[in-house]
Design an enzyme around this catalytic site. Structure first.
Site, PDB file in Angstrom:
ATOM      1  N   LYS A   1       0.843  -1.187   0.000  1.00  0.00           N
ATOM      2  CA  LYS A   1       0.000   0.000   0.000  1.00  0.00           C
ATOM      3  C   LYS A   1       0.883   1.243   0.000  1.00  0.00           C
ATOM      4  CE  LYS A   1      -1.574  -1.675   3.762  1.00  0.00           C
ATOM      5  NZ  LYS A   1      -2.262  -1.966   5.023  1.00  0.00           N
TER       6      LYS A   1
ATOM      7  N   THR B   1      -7.183   9.368   8.683  1.00  0.00           N
ATOM      8  CA  THR B   1      -6.715   8.155   8.008  1.00  0.00           C
ATOM      9  C   THR B   1      -6.559   6.980   8.969  1.00  0.00           C
ATOM     10  OG1 THR B   1      -4.451   8.866   8.380  1.00  0.00           O
ATOM     11  CG2 THR B   1      -5.436   9.444   6.261  1.00  0.00           C
TER      12      THR B   1
ATOM     13  N   GLY C   1      -7.011   3.718  10.700  1.00  0.00           N
ATOM     14  CA  GLY C   1      -7.746   2.504  10.367  1.00  0.00           C
ATOM     15  C   GLY C   1      -7.881   2.226   8.880  1.00  0.00           C
ATOM     16  N   THR C   2      -7.218   3.016   8.042  1.00  0.00           N
ATOM     17  CA  THR C   2      -7.380   2.795   6.596  1.00  0.00           C
ATOM     18  C   THR C   2      -6.878   1.411   6.177  1.00  0.00           C
ATOM     19  OG1 THR C   2      -5.344   4.049   6.315  1.00  0.00           O
ATOM     20  CG2 THR C   2      -7.377   5.181   5.779  1.00  0.00           C
ATOM     21  N   GLY C   3      -5.781   0.945   6.801  1.00  0.00           N
ATOM     22  CA  GLY C   3      -5.257  -0.392   6.462  1.00  0.00           C
ATOM     23  C   GLY C   3      -6.241  -1.484   6.852  1.00  0.00           C
ATOM     24  N   CYS C   4      -6.891  -1.293   8.010  1.00  0.00           N
ATOM     25  CA  CYS C   4      -7.892  -2.272   8.466  1.00  0.00           C
ATOM     26  C   CYS C   4      -9.067  -2.309   7.494  1.00  0.00           C
ATOM     27  CB  CYS C   4      -8.393  -1.901   9.866  1.00  0.00           C
ATOM     28  SG  CYS C   4      -7.092  -1.708  11.089  1.00  0.00           S
TER      29      CYS C   4
HETATM   30  O1  PXL Z   1      -3.965   0.359  12.164  1.00  0.00           O
HETATM   31  C1  PXL Z   1      -3.357  -0.676  12.839  1.00  0.00           C
HETATM   32  C2  PXL Z   1      -4.152  -1.092  14.025  1.00  0.00           C
HETATM   33  C3  PXL Z   1      -4.824  -2.273  14.006  1.00  0.00           C
HETATM   34  N1  PXL Z   1      -5.565  -2.714  15.040  1.00  0.00           N
HETATM   35  C4  PXL Z   1      -5.691  -2.004  16.165  1.00  0.00           C
HETATM   36  C5  PXL Z   1      -5.040  -0.786  16.260  1.00  0.00           C
HETATM   37  C6  PXL Z   1      -4.262  -0.307  15.181  1.00  0.00           C
HETATM   38  C7  PXL Z   1      -3.600   0.978  15.259  1.00  0.00           C
HETATM   39  O2  PXL Z   1      -3.718   1.711  16.179  1.00  0.00           O
HETATM   40  O3  PXL Z   1      -5.188  -0.085  17.376  1.00  0.00           O
HETATM   41  C8  PXL Z   1      -6.516  -2.518  17.296  1.00  0.00           C
END
Ligand code: PXL
Length: 268
Positions: free
Chosen positions: A179, A213, A215-218
């Protein structure tokens, strides 16, 4: 009455974010928005808001495995994603629990830490991830810092990103989506998909100017998982997931919060 297409079931194995910007909350929201049904195995609890992580604790690996077993032994899960895995024991427990279901597509988002600076997975955990979980993955979705951590190579240019991604794809035998959100390009966001057969495809879209932004990866990896669960091929799943993330960033529904707010599409 004619039945509608059944909702694809997705299991997300990830950490809880009390502020709901990232982690299982972002995953479940995304999966539901795209028409799926989200089951969850929680790996860690974080006390967190838009400004950072105040405290966090790993869930016992045996309890993580029990959640996975409970879901997979009963519900017809069509795709799985992993996010935050807090250490070597958690990585091993997840790999072991998934070994009995080798045919369910798996998206591994190799979360190392939060943007705000909390590190969740150290170097031993990264080694365990590479050895025990990445070879099982259908797709691994590192950003540039995560790709650096996984390959111990500098990733500061697109050429370096491509070389490191090839190295990782060769090592684990899985497809890799790099990404480009951390790339220096201010106008475009360019992601590279390398498939198992060594083919590469760039996805490019205008960079959306926003500070929200978190949580964008999640969101992206959960969206890919729900598309795979619905039967999409990898390239199609990545395309749809990128479009969903762009819509969420553009909607910028939570713009007036403090700190690094979440990408949130709101209701349609
Ligand atoms: O974005 C990565 C991530 C994934 N999961 C949890 C997070 C984070 C970043 O803070 O807290 C629970």
């Amino acid at each position: 009455m004619r039945g509608r297409k059944p909702a694809p079931l997705v299991l997300t194995i990830a950490g809880s974010d009390s502020g709901a910007g990232a982690g299982v909350q972002a995953d479940a929201r995304t999966i539901h928005a795209l028409g799926g049904y989200a089951c969850t195995a929680i790996t860690a609890i974080t006390a967190q808001n838009t400004r950072g992580v105040m405290a966090w604790r790993a869930v016992a690996p045996a309890l993580v495995a029990a959640q996975i077993d409970a879901v997979l032994s009963d519900l017809p899960i069509a795709a799985i994603k992993t996010g935050l895995l807090p250490g070597t024991a958690a990585v091993r427990a997840v790999a072991r629990a998934l070994a009995r279901f080798p045919h369910v597509p798996l998206v591994v988002d190799p979360v190392v830490g939060s943007t705000s600076g909390t590190r969740f997975l150290g170097s031993a955990g990264l080694r365990a991830l590479r050895r025990d979980l990445l070879p099982r993955a259908t797709l691994v979705t590192p950003n540039w810092p995560e790709l650096e951590a996984l390959t111990a190579r500098a990733v500061t240019t697109f050429a370096e990103a491509e070389a490191a991604a090839k190295h990782l794809a060769d090592e684990c035998g899985s497809a890799v989506l790099v990404k480009g959100g951390h790339a220096p390009d201010r106008r475009q966001c360019r992601d590279l998909l390398l498939t198992g057969d060594g083919r590469g495809r760039w996805f490019s879209s205008p960079r959306i100017p926003t500070d929200n932004t978190h949580g964008t990866g999640c969101v992206l990896s959960a969206a890919i998982a729900v598309e795979l669960a619905g039967g999409a091929g990898l390239e199609h799943a990545v395309n749809t997931a990128r479009a969903f993330l762009q819509r969420s960033l553009r909607a910028n529904r939570l713009a007036r919060w403090g700190g690094n707010g979440p990408a949130f599409p709101g209701t349609r």
